[in-house]
Design an enzyme around this catalytic site. Sequence first.
Site, PDB file in Angstrom:
ATOM      1  N   GLU A  36       0.818  -1.210   0.000  1.00 52.16           N
ATOM      2  CA  GLU A  36       0.000   0.000   0.000  1.00 52.16           C
ATOM      3  C   GLU A  36       0.851   1.259   0.000  1.00 52.16           C
ATOM      4  O   GLU A  36       0.386   2.346   0.328  1.00 52.16           O
ATOM      5  CB  GLU A  36      -0.950  -0.004   1.201  1.00 52.16           C
ATOM      6  N   LYS A  76     -15.563  -1.993   3.184  1.00 47.40           N
ATOM      7  CA  LYS A  76     -14.909  -2.263   1.902  1.00 47.40           C
ATOM      8  C   LYS A  76     -15.984  -2.810   0.971  1.00 47.40           C
ATOM      9  O   LYS A  76     -16.533  -3.890   1.222  1.00 47.40           O
ATOM     10  CB  LYS A  76     -13.831  -3.331   2.080  1.00 47.40           C
TER      11      LYS A  76
HETATM   12  P1  PGA Z   1      -6.378  -6.180   2.196  1.00 52.05           P
HETATM   13  O1  PGA Z   1      -5.898  -5.403   3.487  1.00 52.05           O
HETATM   14  O2  PGA Z   1      -6.923  -5.215   1.214  1.00 52.05           O
HETATM   15  O3  PGA Z   1      -5.117  -6.874   1.742  1.00 52.05           O
HETATM   16  O4  PGA Z   1      -7.413  -7.178   2.663  1.00 52.05           O
HETATM   17  C1  PGA Z   1      -6.490  -4.255   3.957  1.00 52.05           C
HETATM   18  C2  PGA Z   1      -6.868  -4.371   5.406  1.00 52.05           C
HETATM   19  O5  PGA Z   1      -6.713  -5.435   6.040  1.00 52.05           O
HETATM   20  O6  PGA Z   1      -7.383  -3.403   5.967  1.00 52.05           O
HETATM   21 ZN    ZN Z   2      -7.698  -4.628   7.925  1.00 48.91          ZN
END
Ligand code: PGA
Ligand code: ZN
Length: 439
Positions: A214, A353
Amino acid sequence: MPKIQLLTAREILDSRGRPTVSATCALEGGISASASVPSGASTGQAEAHELRDGDPARYRGLGCRKAVRSVNRDLNAALVGTEFTGDPESAQSQVDEAMIALDGTGSKSRLGANAILAASMAFARANAIAHGLPLYRYFAALAAREPDSLPRLTINLFSGGKHAGGQVPIQDVLIIPLETATIDATLATAYEVYQTAAEIILRRYGMRLLTADEGGLAPPCRTAEEMIELAVEAVGAAGFTAGKEIALGVDVASSHFYHDGGYDLAGSGPGHQAGGPTLDSEAMIARLRAWVERYPIISVEDGLAEDDWQYWPRLHQAIGNKAMVLGDDLLCTNAQRIRRAIDLGACNALLLKVNQAGTLSEAARALALARSAGWVVVLSVRSGETEDDWAADLAVGWGADQFKNGSITQSERLAKYNRLLLIEERNRWPLRLYRPSMR
Ligand code: PGA
Ligand code: ZN
Protein backbone atom coordinates in the site's frame (compact mmCIF):
# COMPACT_ATOMS: atom_id res chain seq x y z
CA MET A 1 -37.12 5.49 -19.43
CA PRO A 2 -33.40 4.67 -19.49
CA LYS A 3 -32.31 1.16 -20.34
CA ILE A 4 -29.04 -0.73 -20.15
CA GLN A 5 -27.86 -1.26 -23.70
CA LEU A 6 -24.67 -3.24 -23.21
CA LEU A 7 -22.42 -4.48 -20.42
CA THR A 8 -18.86 -5.43 -21.32
CA ALA A 9 -15.81 -6.35 -19.26
CA ARG A 10 -12.14 -7.00 -19.62
CA GLU A 11 -9.24 -8.16 -17.53
CA ILE A 12 -6.87 -5.41 -16.42
CA LEU A 13 -3.97 -5.46 -13.94
CA ASP A 14 -4.01 -4.09 -10.41
CA SER A 15 -1.27 -2.40 -8.39
CA ARG A 16 0.35 -5.77 -7.60
CA GLY A 17 0.32 -6.70 -11.30
CA ARG A 18 -2.46 -9.21 -10.74
CA PRO A 19 -5.52 -9.48 -12.97
CA THR A 20 -8.74 -7.79 -11.94
CA VAL A 21 -12.00 -6.82 -13.68
CA SER A 22 -12.97 -3.59 -15.42
CA ALA A 23 -16.56 -3.28 -16.70
CA THR A 24 -18.30 -0.79 -18.95
CA CYS A 25 -22.00 -0.03 -18.85
CA ALA A 26 -23.63 1.62 -21.88
CA LEU A 27 -27.10 3.08 -21.50
CA GLU A 28 -29.44 3.66 -24.37
CA GLY A 29 -29.04 7.24 -25.48
CA GLY A 30 -25.26 7.19 -25.67
CA ILE A 31 -24.09 7.41 -22.04
CA SER A 32 -21.34 4.95 -21.16
CA ALA A 33 -19.05 4.59 -18.14
CA SER A 34 -16.48 2.16 -16.78
CA ALA A 35 -15.30 1.04 -13.36
CA SER A 36 -12.75 -1.42 -12.06
CA VAL A 37 -12.58 -3.38 -8.84
CA PRO A 38 -9.80 -3.87 -6.28
CA SER A 39 -8.61 -7.02 -4.54
CA GLY A 40 -7.38 -7.79 -1.02
CA ALA A 41 -4.46 -9.89 0.18
CA SER A 42 -5.34 -10.08 3.84
CA THR A 43 -8.90 -11.14 3.23
CA GLY A 44 -11.61 -12.12 5.68
CA GLN A 45 -13.24 -15.54 5.38
CA ALA A 46 -16.74 -14.09 5.06
CA GLU A 47 -15.96 -11.84 2.12
CA ALA A 48 -18.00 -12.18 -1.07
CA HIS A 49 -16.26 -14.60 -3.43
CA GLU A 50 -13.73 -13.21 -5.87
CA LEU A 51 -13.86 -15.47 -8.94
CA ARG A 52 -10.42 -16.47 -10.24
CA ASP A 53 -9.68 -18.82 -13.13
CA GLY A 54 -7.54 -21.23 -11.13
CA ASP A 55 -5.38 -22.02 -14.16
CA PRO A 56 -1.85 -22.36 -12.75
CA ALA A 57 -0.35 -21.81 -16.19
CA ARG A 58 -1.70 -18.26 -16.35
CA TYR A 59 -1.04 -15.66 -13.64
CA ARG A 60 -0.60 -18.57 -11.23
CA GLY A 61 -4.32 -19.18 -11.18
CA LEU A 62 -5.26 -15.54 -10.60
CA GLY A 63 -6.67 -14.82 -14.06
CA CYS A 64 -10.12 -13.21 -14.21
CA ARG A 65 -11.35 -14.47 -17.57
CA LYS A 66 -14.21 -16.39 -15.95
CA ALA A 67 -15.37 -13.22 -14.17
CA VAL A 68 -15.08 -11.28 -17.42
CA ARG A 69 -17.25 -13.91 -19.06
CA SER A 70 -19.81 -13.54 -16.27
CA VAL A 71 -20.24 -9.90 -17.24
CA ASN A 72 -20.08 -10.32 -21.01
CA ARG A 73 -22.40 -13.30 -21.12
CA ASP A 74 -24.58 -13.76 -18.00
CA LEU A 75 -25.01 -10.23 -16.66
CA ASN A 76 -25.30 -8.78 -20.11
CA ALA A 77 -28.03 -11.26 -21.10
CA ALA A 78 -29.93 -10.66 -17.86
CA LEU A 79 -29.70 -6.88 -17.71
CA VAL A 80 -29.74 -5.59 -21.26
CA GLY A 81 -33.06 -3.97 -21.95
CA THR A 82 -33.80 -3.56 -18.22
CA GLU A 83 -35.72 -0.38 -17.77
CA PHE A 84 -35.04 1.43 -14.55
CA THR A 85 -37.02 4.24 -13.16
CA GLY A 86 -37.00 6.85 -10.48
CA ASP A 87 -34.32 7.93 -8.09
CA PRO A 88 -30.75 6.64 -8.12
CA GLU A 89 -31.40 4.48 -5.07
CA SER A 90 -34.21 2.43 -6.58
CA ALA A 91 -32.47 2.08 -9.95
CA GLN A 92 -29.25 0.93 -8.29
CA SER A 93 -31.01 -1.56 -6.05
CA GLN A 94 -33.05 -2.89 -8.99
CA VAL A 95 -29.85 -3.62 -10.92
CA ASP A 96 -27.96 -4.98 -7.89
CA GLU A 97 -30.83 -7.22 -6.78
CA ALA A 98 -31.17 -8.62 -10.30
CA MET A 99 -27.48 -9.59 -10.27
CA ILE A 100 -27.68 -11.09 -6.77
CA ALA A 101 -30.69 -13.18 -7.81
CA LEU A 102 -29.02 -14.30 -11.04
CA ASP A 103 -25.94 -15.43 -9.15
CA GLY A 104 -28.09 -17.20 -6.60
CA THR A 105 -25.33 -18.36 -4.25
CA GLY A 106 -25.31 -15.82 -1.43
CA SER A 107 -21.51 -15.60 -1.59
CA LYS A 108 -21.52 -14.61 -5.29
CA SER A 109 -19.34 -17.59 -6.08
CA ARG A 110 -21.07 -18.50 -9.34
CA LEU A 111 -20.66 -15.24 -11.25
CA GLY A 112 -17.99 -13.74 -8.99
CA ALA A 113 -18.21 -10.71 -6.70
CA ASN A 114 -15.50 -9.11 -8.83
CA ALA A 115 -17.76 -9.38 -11.90
CA ILE A 116 -20.87 -8.20 -10.06
CA LEU A 117 -19.21 -5.25 -8.34
CA ALA A 118 -17.56 -4.07 -11.55
CA ALA A 119 -20.99 -4.06 -13.20
CA SER A 120 -22.66 -2.46 -10.15
CA MET A 121 -20.10 0.33 -10.11
CA ALA A 122 -20.08 0.89 -13.90
CA PHE A 123 -23.88 1.17 -13.78
CA ALA A 124 -23.59 3.67 -10.90
CA ARG A 125 -21.24 5.85 -12.94
CA ALA A 126 -23.41 5.70 -16.03
CA ASN A 127 -26.59 6.42 -14.06
CA ALA A 128 -24.90 9.31 -12.23
CA ILE A 129 -24.10 10.85 -15.62
CA ALA A 130 -27.69 10.21 -16.74
CA HIS A 131 -28.90 12.16 -13.68
CA GLY A 132 -26.33 14.92 -14.23
CA LEU A 133 -24.78 14.19 -10.83
CA PRO A 134 -21.13 14.07 -9.81
CA LEU A 135 -20.44 10.57 -8.56
CA TYR A 136 -20.21 11.60 -4.88
CA ARG A 137 -23.70 13.13 -5.08
CA TYR A 138 -25.05 9.99 -6.70
CA PHE A 139 -23.53 7.89 -3.90
CA ALA A 140 -24.95 10.29 -1.32
CA ALA A 141 -28.40 9.75 -2.84
CA LEU A 142 -27.97 5.98 -2.41
CA ALA A 143 -27.47 6.58 1.30
CA ALA A 144 -30.30 9.13 1.46
CA ARG A 145 -28.04 11.96 2.52
CA GLU A 146 -26.62 15.26 1.34
CA PRO A 147 -22.83 15.46 1.23
CA ASP A 148 -21.59 18.02 3.74
CA SER A 149 -18.14 16.89 4.86
CA LEU A 150 -14.90 15.31 3.76
CA PRO A 151 -13.40 12.29 5.51
CA ARG A 152 -10.47 12.49 7.86
CA LEU A 153 -7.54 10.57 6.40
CA THR A 154 -5.97 7.60 8.10
CA ILE A 155 -2.68 7.10 6.29
CA ASN A 156 -0.43 4.06 6.21
CA LEU A 157 3.04 4.91 7.47
CA PHE A 158 4.50 1.45 8.15
CA SER A 159 3.45 -1.93 6.86
CA GLY A 160 4.05 -5.45 8.10
CA GLY A 161 2.14 -8.70 7.94
CA LYS A 162 0.82 -9.83 4.58
CA HIS A 163 1.54 -6.47 2.94
CA ALA A 164 5.29 -6.50 3.56
CA GLY A 165 8.05 -8.98 4.27
CA GLY A 166 6.37 -10.33 7.37
CA GLN A 167 9.02 -8.86 9.66
CA VAL A 168 6.39 -7.86 12.19
CA PRO A 169 3.02 -9.60 12.20
CA ILE A 170 0.83 -6.50 12.55
CA GLN A 171 -0.23 -5.13 9.19
CA ASP A 172 -0.30 -1.33 9.44
CA VAL A 173 0.78 1.52 11.65
CA LEU A 174 -1.21 4.53 10.45
CA ILE A 175 -1.08 8.23 11.14
CA ILE A 176 -4.30 10.17 11.64
CA PRO A 177 -3.82 13.95 11.49
CA LEU A 178 -6.51 15.20 13.87
CA GLU A 179 -6.28 18.95 13.61
CA THR A 180 -5.84 19.64 9.90
CA ALA A 181 -8.74 21.55 8.39
CA THR A 182 -8.44 20.37 4.79
CA ILE A 183 -7.47 17.35 2.70
CA ASP A 184 -4.72 19.52 1.22
CA ALA A 185 -3.21 20.28 4.64
CA THR A 186 -3.59 16.64 5.72
CA LEU A 187 -1.62 15.38 2.74
CA ALA A 188 1.14 17.95 3.28
CA THR A 189 1.33 16.89 6.94
CA ALA A 190 1.49 13.21 6.00
CA TYR A 191 4.27 13.93 3.50
CA GLU A 192 6.36 15.53 6.23
CA VAL A 193 5.95 12.56 8.58
CA TYR A 194 6.56 10.02 5.81
CA GLN A 195 9.78 11.69 4.66
CA THR A 196 11.00 12.07 8.23
CA ALA A 197 10.27 8.41 8.91
CA ALA A 198 12.16 7.41 5.76
CA GLU A 199 15.20 9.44 6.93
CA ILE A 200 15.15 7.81 10.36
CA ILE A 201 14.91 4.36 8.78
CA LEU A 202 17.87 5.09 6.51
CA ARG A 203 19.97 6.24 9.48
CA ARG A 204 18.94 3.48 11.86
CA TYR A 205 18.56 0.45 9.64
CA GLY A 206 20.60 1.52 6.60
CA MET A 207 17.53 0.89 4.52
CA ARG A 208 16.54 3.06 1.61
CA LEU A 209 12.95 3.87 0.89
CA LEU A 210 11.37 0.53 0.05
CA THR A 211 7.64 0.37 0.09
CA ALA A 212 5.05 -2.30 0.80
CA ASP A 213 1.84 -3.15 -1.08
CA GLU A 214 0.00 0.00 0.00
CA GLY A 215 3.00 2.28 -0.44
CA GLY A 216 3.94 2.36 3.25
CA LEU A 217 7.47 1.94 4.54
CA ALA A 218 8.53 -1.50 5.72
CA PRO A 219 11.32 -1.08 8.27
CA PRO A 220 12.91 -4.26 9.67
CA CYS A 221 11.58 -3.78 13.21
CA ARG A 222 11.96 -6.67 15.63
CA THR A 223 8.63 -6.16 17.33
CA ALA A 224 5.29 -4.43 16.81
CA GLU A 225 6.14 -2.14 19.73
CA GLU A 226 9.35 -1.04 18.02
CA MET A 227 7.34 -0.15 14.90
CA ILE A 228 4.77 1.85 16.88
CA GLU A 229 7.53 3.68 18.75
CA LEU A 230 9.22 4.49 15.46
CA ALA A 231 5.97 6.09 14.29
CA VAL A 232 5.73 8.16 17.49
CA GLU A 233 9.35 9.24 16.97
CA ALA A 234 8.76 10.19 13.31
CA VAL A 235 5.70 12.28 14.23
CA GLY A 236 7.74 14.15 16.85
CA ALA A 237 10.81 14.57 14.63
CA ALA A 238 8.58 15.99 11.89
CA GLY A 239 7.54 18.71 14.34
CA PHE A 240 4.11 17.48 15.39
CA THR A 241 2.69 16.57 18.78
CA ALA A 242 1.84 12.89 18.85
CA GLY A 243 -1.61 12.31 20.27
CA LYS A 244 -2.73 15.89 19.76
CA GLU A 245 -1.94 16.95 16.22
CA ILE A 246 -1.37 13.44 14.93
CA ALA A 247 -2.71 10.25 16.45
CA LEU A 248 -1.89 6.69 15.48
CA GLY A 249 -4.00 3.77 14.34
CA VAL A 250 -3.01 0.13 14.04
CA ASP A 251 -4.43 -2.55 11.80
CA VAL A 252 -3.41 -5.57 13.81
CA ALA A 253 -4.98 -7.90 11.19
CA SER A 254 -4.67 -10.56 13.85
CA SER A 255 -6.68 -13.25 12.02
CA HIS A 256 -3.52 -13.82 10.04
CA PHE A 257 -1.33 -14.76 12.99
CA TYR A 258 -3.95 -16.55 15.06
CA HIS A 259 -3.51 -20.31 15.11
CA ASP A 260 -4.89 -22.95 17.46
CA GLY A 261 -6.26 -20.40 19.91
CA GLY A 262 -3.01 -18.42 20.14
CA TYR A 263 -1.81 -15.10 18.78
CA ASP A 264 1.74 -15.36 17.46
CA LEU A 265 2.64 -11.72 17.97
CA ALA A 266 6.33 -12.51 17.71
CA GLY A 267 5.83 -12.86 13.95
CA SER A 268 8.58 -14.09 11.70
CA GLY A 269 11.06 -11.25 12.09
CA PRO A 270 14.66 -11.38 13.24
CA GLY A 271 15.04 -13.51 16.33
CA HIS A 272 11.66 -15.16 15.95
CA GLN A 273 11.46 -18.77 16.98
CA ALA A 274 8.89 -20.88 15.23
CA GLY A 275 6.67 -22.67 17.69
CA GLY A 276 7.50 -20.11 20.40
CA PRO A 277 4.99 -18.95 22.97
CA THR A 278 1.77 -17.35 21.75
CA LEU A 279 -0.74 -15.14 23.52
CA ASP A 280 -4.18 -16.42 24.38
CA SER A 281 -7.15 -14.08 23.79
CA GLU A 282 -7.01 -12.59 27.31
CA ALA A 283 -3.31 -11.89 27.01
CA MET A 284 -3.81 -10.38 23.55
CA ILE A 285 -6.47 -8.04 24.94
CA ALA A 286 -4.10 -7.06 27.76
CA ARG A 287 -1.37 -6.32 25.21
CA LEU A 288 -3.68 -4.15 23.08
CA ARG A 289 -4.83 -2.32 26.17
CA ALA A 290 -1.24 -1.62 27.12
CA TRP A 291 -0.62 -0.19 23.65
CA VAL A 292 -3.64 2.10 23.84
CA GLU A 293 -2.52 3.30 27.28
CA ARG A 294 1.14 3.72 26.40
CA TYR A 295 0.94 5.08 22.85
CA PRO A 296 -1.24 7.75 21.17
CA ILE A 297 -3.34 5.09 19.45
CA ILE A 298 -6.98 5.99 18.76
CA SER A 299 -7.92 3.14 16.45
CA VAL A 300 -7.37 -0.61 16.75
CA GLU A 301 -8.50 -2.63 13.73
CA ASP A 302 -8.95 -6.40 13.94
CA GLY A 303 -7.31 -6.55 17.35
CA LEU A 304 -8.68 -10.08 17.64
CA ALA A 305 -9.23 -12.76 15.02
CA GLU A 306 -12.33 -12.91 12.82
CA ASP A 307 -13.72 -15.99 14.59
CA ASP A 308 -12.73 -15.05 18.14
CA TRP A 309 -16.26 -13.65 18.68
CA GLN A 310 -16.38 -14.55 22.32
CA TYR A 311 -13.56 -12.17 23.24
CA TRP A 312 -14.43 -9.19 21.04
CA PRO A 313 -16.90 -7.71 23.59
CA ARG A 314 -14.12 -8.02 26.20
CA LEU A 315 -11.74 -6.16 23.93
CA HIS A 316 -14.40 -3.49 23.36
CA GLN A 317 -14.84 -3.10 27.12
CA ALA A 318 -11.10 -2.95 27.69
CA ILE A 319 -10.22 -0.24 25.15
CA GLY A 320 -13.48 1.13 23.70
CA ASN A 321 -13.48 4.26 25.86
CA LYS A 322 -10.07 5.24 24.50
CA ALA A 323 -10.01 3.93 20.94
CA MET A 324 -12.06 2.91 17.98
CA VAL A 325 -12.56 -0.84 18.06
CA LEU A 326 -12.66 -1.34 14.32
CA GLY A 327 -13.89 -4.50 12.62
CA ASP A 328 -12.55 -5.46 9.20
CA ASP A 329 -12.09 -9.25 8.82
CA LEU A 330 -14.52 -9.62 11.72
CA LEU A 331 -17.35 -7.88 9.88
CA CYS A 332 -16.49 -8.26 6.18
CA THR A 333 -19.00 -5.47 5.38
CA ASN A 334 -21.61 -8.18 5.88
CA ALA A 335 -24.96 -7.14 7.35
CA GLN A 336 -25.41 -10.37 9.32
CA ARG A 337 -22.00 -10.14 10.92
CA ILE A 338 -22.48 -6.43 11.68
CA ARG A 339 -25.84 -7.21 13.28
CA ARG A 340 -24.19 -9.89 15.43
CA ALA A 341 -21.40 -7.51 16.44
CA ILE A 342 -23.92 -4.82 17.41
CA ASP A 343 -25.91 -7.31 19.49
CA LEU A 344 -22.79 -8.58 21.24
CA GLY A 345 -21.25 -5.12 21.71
CA ALA A 346 -18.18 -6.41 19.88
CA CYS A 347 -16.97 -3.14 18.38
CA ASN A 348 -17.74 0.51 17.80
CA ALA A 349 -16.51 1.08 14.25
CA LEU A 350 -16.97 -0.47 10.79
CA LEU A 351 -14.27 -0.76 8.18
CA LEU A 352 -16.35 -0.60 5.02
CA LYS A 353 -14.91 -2.26 1.90
CA VAL A 354 -17.42 -2.44 -0.92
CA ASN A 355 -15.91 -5.50 -2.56
CA GLN A 356 -16.33 -7.50 0.63
CA ALA A 357 -20.07 -7.09 0.08
CA GLY A 358 -20.07 -7.27 -3.72
CA THR A 359 -22.67 -4.64 -4.65
CA LEU A 360 -23.20 -1.00 -3.79
CA SER A 361 -26.67 -1.71 -2.43
CA GLU A 362 -25.44 -4.31 0.08
CA ALA A 363 -22.58 -2.04 1.16
CA ALA A 364 -25.13 0.77 1.66
CA ARG A 365 -27.11 -1.53 3.96
CA ALA A 366 -23.95 -2.26 5.97
CA LEU A 367 -23.39 1.48 6.27
CA ALA A 368 -26.94 2.11 7.47
CA LEU A 369 -26.67 -0.64 10.07
CA ALA A 370 -23.39 0.68 11.46
CA ARG A 371 -24.82 4.20 11.61
CA SER A 372 -27.92 2.95 13.39
CA ALA A 373 -25.67 1.65 16.16
CA GLY A 374 -23.81 4.98 16.37
CA TRP A 375 -20.57 3.47 15.09
CA VAL A 376 -17.72 5.31 13.43
CA VAL A 377 -17.42 4.40 9.73
CA VAL A 378 -14.08 4.08 7.93
CA LEU A 379 -14.31 3.71 4.15
CA SER A 380 -11.39 1.57 3.01
CA VAL A 381 -9.77 0.63 -0.28
CA ARG A 382 -7.84 -2.67 -0.74
CA SER A 383 -4.16 -3.52 -0.86
CA GLY A 384 -4.53 -4.42 -4.55
CA GLU A 385 -6.01 -1.33 -6.19
CA THR A 386 -6.42 0.20 -9.62
CA GLU A 387 -6.20 3.76 -10.89
CA ASP A 388 -9.99 4.02 -10.56
CA ASP A 389 -10.97 6.67 -8.02
CA TRP A 390 -14.58 5.83 -7.11
CA ALA A 391 -13.63 5.11 -3.49
CA ALA A 392 -12.95 8.82 -2.94
CA ASP A 393 -16.44 9.73 -4.17
CA LEU A 394 -17.88 7.00 -2.00
CA ALA A 395 -16.11 8.22 1.14
CA VAL A 396 -17.51 11.71 0.56
CA GLY A 397 -20.96 10.62 -0.59
CA TRP A 398 -21.49 8.26 2.31
CA GLY A 399 -20.13 10.70 4.88
CA ALA A 400 -17.39 8.33 6.06
CA ASP A 401 -15.68 9.58 9.21
CA GLN A 402 -12.34 8.35 7.93
CA PHE A 403 -10.88 7.23 4.61
CA LYS A 404 -8.25 4.48 4.63
CA ASN A 405 -6.43 4.55 1.32
CA GLY A 406 -2.96 3.25 2.12
CA SER A 407 0.07 5.48 2.00
CA ILE A 408 0.77 8.68 0.09
CA THR A 409 2.83 7.11 -2.67
CA GLN A 410 1.86 5.08 -5.75
CA SER A 411 -0.63 6.21 -8.34
CA GLU A 412 -3.40 3.80 -7.36
CA ARG A 413 -3.48 5.57 -3.95
CA LEU A 414 -2.92 9.07 -5.34
CA ALA A 415 -5.76 8.74 -7.85
CA LYS A 416 -8.10 8.76 -4.84
CA TYR A 417 -6.31 11.52 -2.91
CA ASN A 418 -6.17 13.65 -6.05
CA ARG A 419 -9.89 13.12 -6.58
CA LEU A 420 -10.50 14.25 -2.98
CA LEU A 421 -8.45 17.38 -3.67
CA LEU A 422 -10.71 18.14 -6.63
CA ILE A 423 -13.88 17.53 -4.62
CA GLU A 424 -12.47 19.80 -1.91
CA GLU A 425 -11.68 22.53 -4.42
CA ARG A 426 -15.26 22.41 -5.67
CA ASN A 427 -17.01 22.24 -2.31
CA ARG A 428 -14.84 23.40 0.60
CA TRP A 429 -16.63 21.11 3.01
CA PRO A 430 -15.05 20.70 6.45
CA LEU A 431 -13.19 17.55 7.39
CA ARG A 432 -15.06 15.30 9.75
CA LEU A 433 -13.97 15.61 13.33
CA TYR A 434 -12.50 12.76 15.21
CA ARG A 435 -15.20 12.20 17.78
CA PRO A 436 -13.83 13.19 21.18
CA SER A 437 -16.49 11.06 22.84
CA MET A 438 -14.56 8.03 21.71
CA ARG A 439 -11.45 9.02 23.58
P1 PGA B 1 -6.38 -6.18 2.20
O1 PGA B 1 -5.90 -5.40 3.49
O2 PGA B 1 -6.92 -5.21 1.21
O3 PGA B 1 -5.12 -6.87 1.74
O4 PGA B 1 -7.41 -7.18 2.66
C1 PGA B 1 -6.49 -4.25 3.96
C2 PGA B 1 -6.87 -4.37 5.41
O5 PGA B 1 -6.71 -5.43 6.04
O6 PGA B 1 -7.38 -3.40 5.97
ZN1 ZN C 1 -7.70 -4.63 7.93
